[in-house]
Design an enzyme around this catalytic site. Structure first.
Site, PDB file in Angstrom:
ATOM      1  N   SER A 133       0.586  -0.956   0.048  1.00 22.57           N
ATOM      2  CA  SER A 133      -0.015   0.167  -0.106  1.00 22.57           C
ATOM      3  C   SER A 133       0.922   1.452   0.059  1.00 22.57           C
ATOM      4  O   SER A 133       1.581   1.466  -1.042  1.00 22.57           O
ATOM      5  CB  SER A 133      -1.025  -0.044   1.167  1.00 22.57           C
ATOM      6  N   HIS A 169      -4.630  -1.751  -4.245  1.00 23.51           N
ATOM      7  CA  HIS A 169      -6.133  -2.161  -3.808  1.00 23.51           C
ATOM      8  C   HIS A 169      -6.953  -1.889  -4.764  1.00 23.51           C
ATOM      9  O   HIS A 169      -8.137  -1.255  -4.608  1.00 23.51           O
ATOM     10  CB  HIS A 169      -6.482  -1.304  -2.454  1.00 23.51           C
TER      11      HIS A 169
END
Length: 250
Positions: A133, A169
């Site tokens: 991330s 994501h």
């Protein structure tokens, strides 16, 4: 032991529920260790800057590393650096793994401590850099982030070791894909490489050489800008990259 070329493993994954601990390192982190080429007990350094160096989280990773048979150290920057010489600590690692959280805060704190310069040297020395991330976006030119609030916005001041944008994501947060495509179409982000949850991108030097996955059926994507004539402001074209499924994938 340095890898045989500067290497980055940029992911939307890397951890799973453990059998004897709350969390365990998943195949994406194991692959980063493999790419380091180490033939002894692996040495990892973890940075949790993006989440504020939470000591409880560090303890969870300590337990995961113990169960994996790896040596893990943490480079904390709050309230001050946890070692006298961060560069020496990072250069001694086989793999550096950066956790998720606020990529905007991470970049600001790293630059305050000259880690932007240090990481370029560490990367060039062959230490494998990786993360999830925020710990994926940081190595790129930029990407999309909720660092500023619930509505996603662009971040464009990444370390730019890799001359691309990065989308994380991609399959689990509905706003990510359309915003990435708009930013690429408008030229705010360059060609951008994206990962579904459980997928990682392997770079050797600045070349994307492979997408890998610890979750079956997930994908990676390249989003590029196409301008068809002088009056065309540009549009985004997305191409799916089929990842190689790693051993131990679920």
């Amino acid at each position: 032991m340095p890898a045989d070329a500067p290497t980055i493993v940029a992911t939307s994954g890397g951890l799973r529920i453990g059998r004897r601990s709350r969390f365990a390192f998943a195949p994406l982190v194991e692959h980063a260790v493999e790419l380091s080429g180490t033939t002894r007990r692996p040495k990892l350094v973890h940075l949790g800057t993006a989440a504020g160096d939470q000591r409880a989280w560090n303890a969870e990773l300590d337990e995961a590393a113990l169960n994996a048979g790896w040596d893990l150290r943490h480079l904390n920057l709050f309230a001050m650096p946890s070692v006298d010489d961060p560069e020496a600590l990072l250069l001694d690692a086989d793999v550096v793994w950066v956790g998720g959280g606020s990529v905007v805060n991470l970049l600001a704190v790293w630059r305050a401590h000259a880690l932007d310069e240090i990481f370029r040297r560490v990367w060039q020395a062959g230490v494998v850099l990786g993360g999830v991330s925020a710990g994926s976006i940081c190595w790129h030119v930029g990407g999309t982030t909720d660092s500023y609030g619930p509505q996603l916005r662009a971040v464009t001041n990444g370390l730019a070791l890799l001359p691309y944008g990065n989308g994380v994501h991609y399959d689990s947060e509905a706003e990510r894909r359309p915003l990435i495509q708009r930013l690429v179409a408008e030229g705010v982000l360059p060609t951008t490489h994206c990962t579904d949850d459980g997928v990682g991108l392997v770079y050797r030097g600045t070349d994307l050489v492979e997408a890998v996955s610890e979750v079956r059926g997930k994908g990676a994507y390249t989003v590029t800008r196409v301008i068809e004539d002088d009056d065309d402001g540009g549009r985004a074209v997305e191409e799916r990259l089929e990842p190689r499924v790693l051993p131990g994938a679920r």
